[in-house]
Design a protein around this motif. Structure first.
Motif, mmCIF file in Angstrom:
data_model
loop_
_atom_site.group_PDB
_atom_site.id
_atom_site.type_symbol
_atom_site.label_atom_id
_atom_site.label_comp_id
_atom_site.label_asym_id
_atom_site.label_seq_id
_atom_site.Cartn_x
_atom_site.Cartn_y
_atom_site.Cartn_z
ATOM 1 N N PHE A 114 -4.984 21.694 -37.606
ATOM 2 C CA PHE A 114 -3.564 21.392 -37.433
ATOM 3 C C PHE A 114 -2.780 21.921 -38.618
ATOM 4 C CE2 PHE A 114 -3.705 17.343 -34.553
ATOM 5 C CZ PHE A 114 -4.359 18.048 -33.571
ATOM 6 N N ARG A 115 -1.504 22.137 -38.410
ATOM 7 C CA ARG A 115 -0.604 22.617 -39.467
ATOM 8 C C ARG A 115 0.094 21.467 -40.197
ATOM 9 N NH1 ARG A 115 4.364 22.441 -37.060
ATOM 10 N NH2 ARG A 115 4.383 22.412 -34.790
ATOM 11 N N PHE A 116 -0.390 20.249 -39.953
ATOM 12 C CA PHE A 116 0.153 19.049 -40.596
ATOM 13 C C PHE A 116 -0.973 18.028 -40.710
ATOM 14 C CE2 PHE A 116 1.380 19.351 -36.088
ATOM 15 C CZ PHE A 116 0.621 18.340 -35.538
ATOM 16 N N PRO A 117 -0.813 17.013 -41.559
ATOM 17 C CA PRO A 117 -1.853 15.988 -41.715
ATOM 18 C C PRO A 117 -2.054 15.191 -40.421
ATOM 19 C CG PRO A 117 -0.182 15.793 -43.441
ATOM 20 C CD PRO A 117 0.325 16.789 -42.452
ATOM 21 N N SER A 118 -3.301 14.766 -40.211
ATOM 22 C CA SER A 118 -3.588 13.935 -39.045
ATOM 23 C C SER A 118 -4.679 12.920 -39.383
ATOM 24 C CB SER A 118 -4.017 14.795 -37.849
ATOM 25 O OG SER A 118 -5.236 15.454 -38.103
ATOM 26 N N LEU A 119 -4.660 11.829 -38.635
ATOM 27 C CA LEU A 119 -5.680 10.800 -38.768
ATOM 28 C C LEU A 119 -6.055 10.341 -37.369
ATOM 29 C CD1 LEU A 119 -7.369 8.856 -40.578
ATOM 30 C CD2 LEU A 119 -5.482 7.210 -40.301
ATOM 31 N N ILE A 120 -7.342 10.409 -37.056
ATOM 32 C CA ILE A 120 -7.853 9.911 -35.781
ATOM 33 C C ILE A 120 -8.392 8.501 -35.986
ATOM 34 C CG2 ILE A 120 -9.699 10.167 -34.067
ATOM 35 C CD1 ILE A 120 -9.402 13.188 -34.321
ATOM 36 N N TRP A 141 -9.832 19.716 -36.444
ATOM 37 C CA TRP A 141 -8.387 19.649 -36.643
ATOM 38 C C TRP A 141 -8.002 19.460 -38.111
ATOM 39 C CZ3 TRP A 141 -7.436 15.859 -31.971
ATOM 40 C CH2 TRP A 141 -7.617 16.556 -30.771
ATOM 41 N N GLY A 142 -8.991 19.289 -38.979
ATOM 42 C CA GLY A 142 -8.722 19.181 -40.407
ATOM 43 C C GLY A 142 -8.122 17.860 -40.833
ATOM 44 N N GLY A 143 -8.405 16.800 -40.084
ATOM 45 C CA GLY A 143 -7.830 15.495 -40.399
ATOM 46 C C GLY A 143 -8.887 14.474 -40.750
ATOM 47 N N GLY A 144 -8.428 13.262 -40.993
ATOM 48 C CA GLY A 144 -9.326 12.161 -41.299
ATOM 49 C C GLY A 144 -9.689 11.392 -40.043
ATOM 50 N N ILE A 145 -10.618 10.476 -40.206
ATOM 51 C CA ILE A 145 -11.004 9.604 -39.095
ATOM 52 C C ILE A 145 -11.309 8.215 -39.636
ATOM 53 C CG2 ILE A 145 -13.420 10.371 -39.193
ATOM 54 C CD1 ILE A 145 -13.453 9.891 -36.078
ATOM 55 N N VAL A 146 -10.883 7.211 -38.874
ATOM 56 C CA VAL A 146 -11.216 5.819 -39.163
ATOM 57 C C VAL A 146 -11.863 5.253 -37.907
ATOM 58 C CG1 VAL A 146 -10.333 3.527 -39.709
ATOM 59 C CG2 VAL A 146 -9.303 5.530 -40.791
ATOM 60 N N GLU A 147 -13.051 4.699 -38.066
ATOM 61 C CA GLU A 147 -13.753 4.065 -36.960
ATOM 62 C C GLU A 147 -13.507 2.565 -37.052
ATOM 63 O OE1 GLU A 147 -17.829 5.520 -36.929
ATOM 64 O OE2 GLU A 147 -17.111 7.515 -37.521
ATOM 65 N N VAL A 148 -12.970 1.992 -35.977
ATOM 66 C CA VAL A 148 -12.495 0.606 -36.023
ATOM 67 C C VAL A 148 -13.379 -0.392 -35.280
ATOM 68 C CG1 VAL A 148 -10.078 1.197 -36.462
ATOM 69 C CG2 VAL A 148 -10.918 1.084 -34.094
ATOM 70 N N ALA A 168 -1.513 -1.429 -40.192
ATOM 71 C CA ALA A 168 -1.901 -1.204 -41.591
ATOM 72 C C ALA A 168 -2.428 0.217 -41.771
ATOM 73 C CB ALA A 168 -2.948 -2.233 -42.018
ATOM 74 N N LEU A 169 -3.237 0.693 -40.830
ATOM 75 C CA LEU A 169 -3.737 2.072 -40.904
ATOM 76 C C LEU A 169 -2.584 3.064 -40.835
ATOM 77 C CD1 LEU A 169 -6.856 1.827 -38.563
ATOM 78 C CD2 LEU A 169 -6.871 2.231 -41.041
ATOM 79 N N PHE A 170 -1.639 2.813 -39.923
ATOM 80 C CA PHE A 170 -0.494 3.715 -39.781
ATOM 81 C C PHE A 170 0.369 3.703 -41.043
ATOM 82 C CE2 PHE A 170 3.953 4.493 -38.484
ATOM 83 C CZ PHE A 170 3.814 5.867 -38.255
ATOM 84 N N ALA A 171 0.609 2.522 -41.597
ATOM 85 C CA ALA A 171 1.417 2.434 -42.821
ATOM 86 C C ALA A 171 0.769 3.216 -43.957
ATOM 87 C CB ALA A 171 1.631 0.971 -43.213
ATOM 88 N N ALA A 172 -0.539 3.103 -44.110
ATOM 89 C CA ALA A 172 -1.245 3.848 -45.158
ATOM 90 C C ALA A 172 -1.162 5.343 -44.893
ATOM 91 C CB ALA A 172 -2.701 3.381 -45.237
ATOM 92 N N PHE A 173 -1.356 5.749 -43.633
ATOM 93 C CA PHE A 173 -1.267 7.169 -43.286
ATOM 94 C C PHE A 173 0.147 7.694 -43.560
ATOM 95 C CE2 PHE A 173 -0.184 10.389 -40.031
ATOM 96 C CZ PHE A 173 -1.017 11.408 -40.473
ATOM 97 N N ALA A 174 1.152 6.933 -43.126
ATOM 98 C CA ALA A 174 2.542 7.356 -43.331
ATOM 99 C C ALA A 174 2.863 7.488 -44.818
ATOM 100 C CB ALA A 174 3.494 6.349 -42.661
ATOM 101 N N ALA A 175 2.382 6.541 -45.625
ATOM 102 C CA ALA A 175 2.624 6.608 -47.070
ATOM 103 C C ALA A 175 1.991 7.867 -47.655
ATOM 104 C CB ALA A 175 2.067 5.359 -47.756
ATOM 105 N N GLY A 176 0.844 8.263 -47.131
ATOM 106 C CA GLY A 176 0.172 9.448 -47.623
ATOM 107 C C GLY A 176 0.847 10.741 -47.234
ATOM 108 N N THR A 177 1.711 10.710 -46.211
ATOM 109 C CA THR A 177 2.408 11.917 -45.784
ATOM 110 C C THR A 177 3.788 12.044 -46.420
ATOM 111 O OG1 THR A 177 3.420 10.897 -43.829
ATOM 112 C CG2 THR A 177 1.245 11.930 -43.536
#
Length: 179
Positions: A114-120, A141-148, A168-177
């Motif tokens: 991807f041309r932008f950060p991503s988290l699965i 895709w060059g992103g991270g993954i969290v298994e829940v 909480a996962l989204f907030a952390a991801f958003a803060a990182g972007t």
């Protein structure tokens, strides 16, 4: 926080889905508006996403679920409109037996970075895509993954309500972007 665009999957995420609950709690968040939620056509959904992202004042964050994740993968390859990142929940495997036949146009998602950060975010017992499939996509895709753990398809049948773990996962991801 960046502007947010909700990118539901097939059916559009009903009233009990965490995406709808998050959107209801955040009136400034926008939702993708394709022609038809139940008979998805990739070209139509790509146009709808391009319109939504293009209407944002600043590069938005995409919050995608299921088929919406495959949409993001296809869209990012044909559009140059900037986004801040993509939070991808329950990526389905289009080659899995459970994949809906009406969504066949979404098959063969790009395998390029991807041309932008991503988290699965992946569930151990998702009937539409295994954790192994999600790991492979995260790598491609060059992103991270969290298994829940075991949350099914991470949708309304998972009974997550507002899904605080996801928030909480989204907030952390958003803060990182944030730039």
């Amino acid at each position: 926080m960046a502007e947010i665009i909700i990118v539901p999957g097939n059916g559009g995420s009903g009233e009990l889905h965490w995406q709808t609950r998050w959107e209801d709690a955040n009136p400034k968040w926008q939702r993708l508006r394709p022609t038809d939620w139940n008979q998805p056509e990739l070209d139509d959904w790509i146009a709808a996403l391009d319109h939504a992202v293009g209407a944002a004042r600043h590069p938005p964050l995409l919050v995608a679920h299921s088929l919406g994740c495959l949409l993001v993968a296809h869209w990012q390859q044909v559009s140059t409109t900037p986004v801040a990142g993509a939070f991808l929940v329950a990526v389905p495997n289009p080659e899995a037996q459970a994949f809906p036949v009406e969504a066949a146009s979404f098959a063969n998602p790009p395998r390029t970075q991807f041309r932008f950060p991503s988290l699965i975010v992946a569930s151990a017992d998702d009937p539409y895509g295994t954790v192994e499939y999600a790991r492979g996509r995260a790598s491609q895709w060059g992103g991270g993954i969290v298994e829940v753990g075991e949350l099914g398809h991470i949708n309304e049948t998972s009974k997550l309500e507002n899904w605080p773990q996801g928030k909480a996962l989204f907030a952390a991801f958003a803060a990182g972007t944030a730039s």
